[in-house]
Design a protein around this motif. Structure first.
Motif, PDB file in Angstrom:
ATOM      1  N   GLU A   6      34.963  27.910  43.157  1.00  0.00           N
ATOM      2  CA  GLU A   6      36.381  27.595  43.279  1.00  0.00           C
ATOM      3  C   GLU A   6      36.591  26.154  43.713  1.00  0.00           C
ATOM      4  O   GLU A   6      35.736  25.565  44.375  1.00  0.00           O
ATOM      5  N   SER A   7      37.747  25.619  43.349  1.00  0.00           N
ATOM      6  CA  SER A   7      38.146  24.287  43.799  1.00  0.00           C
ATOM      7  C   SER A   7      39.663  24.207  43.782  1.00  0.00           C
ATOM      8  O   SER A   7      40.330  25.093  43.230  1.00  0.00           O
ATOM      9  N   GLY A   9      41.687  23.843  46.590  1.00  0.00           N
ATOM     10  CA  GLY A   9      42.366  24.159  47.838  1.00  0.00           C
ATOM     11  C   GLY A   9      42.701  22.903  48.621  1.00  0.00           C
ATOM     12  O   GLY A   9      42.286  21.797  48.272  1.00  0.00           O
ATOM     13  N   LEU A  20      44.602  26.261  41.936  1.00  0.00           N
ATOM     14  CA  LEU A  20      43.193  26.561  42.162  1.00  0.00           C
ATOM     15  C   LEU A  20      42.498  26.751  40.823  1.00  0.00           C
ATOM     16  O   LEU A  20      43.084  27.273  39.875  1.00  0.00           O
ATOM     17  N   CYS A  22      38.631  28.059  39.098  1.00  0.00           N
ATOM     18  CA  CYS A  22      37.375  28.768  39.321  1.00  0.00           C
ATOM     19  C   CYS A  22      36.531  28.590  38.062  1.00  0.00           C
ATOM     20  O   CYS A  22      36.879  29.131  37.001  1.00  0.00           O
ATOM     21  N   ARG A  38      42.431  36.832  48.551  1.00  0.00           N
ATOM     22  CA  ARG A  38      42.527  35.903  49.669  1.00  0.00           C
ATOM     23  C   ARG A  38      42.255  36.646  50.972  1.00  0.00           C
ATOM     24  O   ARG A  38      42.446  37.849  51.071  1.00  0.00           O
ATOM     25  N   VAL A  93      41.702  31.794  52.918  1.00  0.00           N
ATOM     26  CA  VAL A  93      40.625  31.398  52.002  1.00  0.00           C
ATOM     27  C   VAL A  93      40.820  32.196  50.720  1.00  0.00           C
ATOM     28  O   VAL A  93      40.960  33.421  50.763  1.00  0.00           O
ATOM     29  N   TYR A  95      39.505  33.440  47.037  1.00  0.00           N
ATOM     30  CA  TYR A  95      38.266  33.727  46.323  1.00  0.00           C
ATOM     31  C   TYR A  95      38.576  34.146  44.891  1.00  0.00           C
ATOM     32  O   TYR A  95      39.510  34.918  44.662  1.00  0.00           O
ATOM     33  N   GLN A 118      32.547  31.286  46.469  1.00  0.00           N
ATOM     34  CA  GLN A 118      32.365  31.028  47.893  1.00  0.00           C
ATOM     35  C   GLN A 118      33.686  30.844  48.625  1.00  0.00           C
ATOM     36  O   GLN A 118      33.720  30.831  49.851  1.00  0.00           O
ATOM     37  N   THR A 120      37.831  28.921  48.657  1.00  0.00           N
ATOM     38  CA  THR A 120      38.421  27.614  48.911  1.00  0.00           C
ATOM     39  C   THR A 120      39.608  27.799  49.852  1.00  0.00           C
ATOM     40  O   THR A 120      40.403  28.722  49.684  1.00  0.00           O
ATOM     41  N   GLN A 121      39.701  26.930  50.843  1.00  0.00           N
ATOM     42  CA  GLN A 121      40.729  27.070  51.880  1.00  0.00           C
ATOM     43  C   GLN A 121      42.068  26.529  51.391  1.00  0.00           C
ATOM     44  O   GLN A 121      42.144  25.404  50.871  1.00  0.00           O
TER      45      GLN A 121
END
Length: 126
Positions: A6-7, A9, A20, A22, A38, A93, A95, A118, A120-121
């Motif tokens: 993921e990216s 955040g 977001l 993934c 989440r 977070v 997912y 993993q 992303t916040q």
């Protein structure tokens, strides 16, 4: 095996937007139903949205319906979550997850998904 990353955040003010992404490894991405979940501090992981393996069907948690949009690009092996009108309570977070389960209707449980990223916040300031 499918690997998910993921990216996207970050920190955003209430009312703002984030998208977001993934990214999935493997040549069979288009075979997977993809979901977003989440988890906020002290709470259980909860369902956010799901999209069918062909992309024709989507389903959302009531708490995000009308604000979030899930989509996928099978040519890029990527699933997205566009989040608009963010609220403080969206802080968590996030997912992405993948499932090969067929024939069981809409998948919304964490146990329905066998592959996870993993996380992303996402932090929404009030």
């Amino acid at each position: 095996q499918l690997q998910l990353v993921e990216s996207g955040g970050g920190l955003v003010q209430a009312g703002g937007s984030l998208r977001l992404s993934c990214a999935a490894s493997g040549r069979t991405f288009s075979s997977y139903t993809m979901g977003w979940f989440r988890q906020a501090p002290g709470k259980e992981r909860e369902f956010v949205a799901v999209i069918s393996w062909r992309g024709g069907s989507t389903y959302y948690a009531d708490s995000v319906k009308g604000r979030f949009t899930i989509s996928r690009d099978n040519a890029k092996n990527t699933v997205y979550l566009q989040m608009n009108s963010l609220k403080f309570e969206d802080t968590a977070v996030y997912y992405c997850a993948a499932s090969l389960i067929r024939g069981r209707g809409i998948l919304t449980g964490t146990s329905d998904f066998g592959f996870w990223g993993q996380g992303t916040q996402v932090t929404v300031s009030s």
